[in-house]
Enzyme design. Structure first.
Site, mmCIF file in Angstrom:
data_model
loop_
_atom_site.group_PDB
_atom_site.id
_atom_site.type_symbol
_atom_site.label_atom_id
_atom_site.label_comp_id
_atom_site.label_asym_id
_atom_site.label_seq_id
_atom_site.Cartn_x
_atom_site.Cartn_y
_atom_site.Cartn_z
ATOM 1 N N CYS A 273 0.818 -1.225 0.000
ATOM 2 C CA CYS A 273 0.000 0.000 0.000
ATOM 3 C C CYS A 273 0.848 1.270 0.000
ATOM 4 O O CYS A 273 0.984 1.948 1.027
ATOM 5 C CB CYS A 273 -0.988 0.038 1.146
ATOM 6 N N CYS B 255 -5.545 2.081 -4.951
ATOM 7 C CA CYS B 255 -4.943 2.713 -3.792
ATOM 8 C C CYS B 255 -5.949 3.711 -3.233
ATOM 9 O O CYS B 255 -6.126 4.790 -3.788
ATOM 10 C CB CYS B 255 -3.648 3.413 -4.221
#
Ligand SMILES: Cc1cc2nc3c(=O)[nH]c(=O)nc-3n(C[C@H](O)[C@H](O)[C@H](O)COP(=O)(O)OP(=O)(O)OC[C@H]3O[C@@H](n4cnc5c(N)ncnc54)[C@H](O)[C@@H]3O)c2cc1C
Length: 400
Positions: free
Chosen positions: A163, A343
């Site tokens: 991430c 994201c």
């Protein structure tokens, strides 16, 4: 070495990828699916960002591993320590060995705290924390809510990490909180990042530039924090590439994210790419190992150059399962991962930007009616409520 058992499908790692693949294999009718997983606890890591930002509690992010283990799967509660793909065998820390027809490798990524000098010892006290650990995410929130003035430094490391947006999301959440408390003007906020811009897609980078300017954050691009000195409460920032400059920054709060790589025992195995990061060497579309056809990999440990997220795994898992099925039936492997990743970038306590893209950084919005380059309130609810529900109830059950 004692061989204790053989399984048709042997999965290393019962995290996001391992549980999802196991559930899907069982739904396809396979009955001999085993998962090697040492931990008693399964974590939904994406919520750790909200824990650090005071928007969720840590306990809501974890469940007993036994509760997510798919019915019908064999749980081998052990830690893998070595691969022997020439003999279709995996060795565990206690010396036990397991054989397989097909191996799926997904033990996640390694947090290399020790690659930033002084960081590991500084963690958890005197204002230093990281949302990348379950136990530390609540400490982040303690430090954020207790800061009233001074300097806050948020770091993004170089190299691939899980991430990639998480290191900057907490900077925005914290700044939003400080603004609501009326203290943002008294806090000097710095974001240190190795890239020239906050995101690889220009339209999203433009949007984030506005968020950064709005909070008054000073950004150090092409730069990385290379050491932490907790005694003087200073970090060394080192320029990387053109445009970065070396400097020292004081801090009262430091949110640090470590460099990351494949677990050392994966790096040193025959399955690795052999480079410094050492990920499992797979074809980026079929997810099959490039040298060992009965080995597949997905998730954070795979070498496919997608953004390392649970969202990517949701698209990779059906491909892995279909291709294993084809492989076992001696049919051509037709499933192909198109590199989708997303994201979700939380920009405040009520807005989120959902960047969804492929290997070419082409936007692939799931909700085309909402401008994918701008933060929206609806996405914030998706992040806090929708995605966790989908994860526990659908994805881990092989239903989404
Ligand atoms: C702060 C933070 C924020 C994030 N935000 C998002 C987000 O907003 N959206 C998103 O999609 N993703 C996000 N992610 C990333 C996401 O959580 C990961 O990409 C995902 O969990 C990776 O799944 P995985 O199965 O590859 O690894 P993991 O889920 O980490 O699972 C790996 C498993 O392997 C096990 N294991 C470890 N060592 C061994 C061993 N020796 N033998 C066998 N098993 C082993 C572990 O115990 C673990 O259960 C975030 C992550 C973090 C840390």
């Amino acid at each position: 070495m004692t061989t204790t058992a053989k399984h048709q499908i042997l999965i290393v790692g019962g995290g996001t990828a391992g549980i999802t693949v196991a559930a899907r294999m069982l739904r396809k009718g396979y009955t001999d699916v085993a998962i090697i997983e040492p931990s008693n606890t399964h974590y939904y890591q994406p919520l750790w960002t909200l824990v650090g930002g005071g928007q969720a509690t840590a306990s809501t992010t974890k469940r007993a591993e036994s509760s997510v283990m798919p019915k019908g799967a064999t749980w081998i509660k052990n830690a893998t320590s070595a691969f022997d793909p020439d003999n279709n065998s995996v060795r565990c820390a206690d010396g036990a060995a397991y054989q397989y027809d097909v191996l799926v490798v997904c033990p996640g990524i390694q947090l290399d705290w020790n690659r930033t000098e002084g960081l590991e010892d500084a963690l958890g006290r005197d204002g230093v924390s990281s949302n990348y650990r379950y136990d530390l995410a609540p400490r982040t929130w303690d430090f954020v809510r207790n800061l009233r003035s001074g300097t806050a430094v948020f770091t993004v490391p170089s190299g691939a990490i899980k991430c990639a947006g998480a290191p900057q999301k907490i900077a925005y959440l914290a700044s939003d909180y400080w603004r609501k408390q009326g203290v943002l003007d008294d806090i000097d906020v710095h974001l240190v990042m190795p890239a020239p811009r906050p995101f690889g897609i220009p339209a999203i980078a433009d949007s984030l530039d506005n968020v950064i300017a709005d909070y008054g954050i000073t950004v150090h691009t092409n730069s990385e924090v290379t050491s932490v000195d907790p005694a003087s409460r200073k970090v060394a920032v080192t320029g990387i590439g053109t445009g970065g400059t070396d400097t020292m920054l004081p801090y009262d709060l430091l949110h640090a994210v470590p460099q990351q790589s494949a677990p050392d025992w994966v790096k040193s195995s025959p399955l690795s790419t052999g480079d410094a990061a050492g990920y499992v060497d797979i074809d980026k579309h079929t997810m099959q190992h490039v040298r060992y056809p009965n080995v597949f990999s997905l998730g954070d440990v795979g070498s496919s150059p997608n953004s390392k997220t649970g969202a990517a795994i949701r698209k990779q898992a059906p491909v892995v399962v279909d291709n294993i099925d084809a492989f076992l039936k001696n049919q051509p492997m037709r499933a192909s991962y198109d590199s989708y990743s997303s994201c979700p970038i939380v920009t405040s306590s009520h807005a989120m930007l959902l960047a969804e893209f492929d290997y070419d950084l082409k936007l692939e919005p799931s909700f085309p009616l909402l401008d994918p380059t701008k933060p929206h309130r609806a996405y914030w609810y998706l992040k806090k409520y929708g995605l966790p529900f989908m994860y526990w109830n659908l994805m881990l059950k092989g239903l989404a």
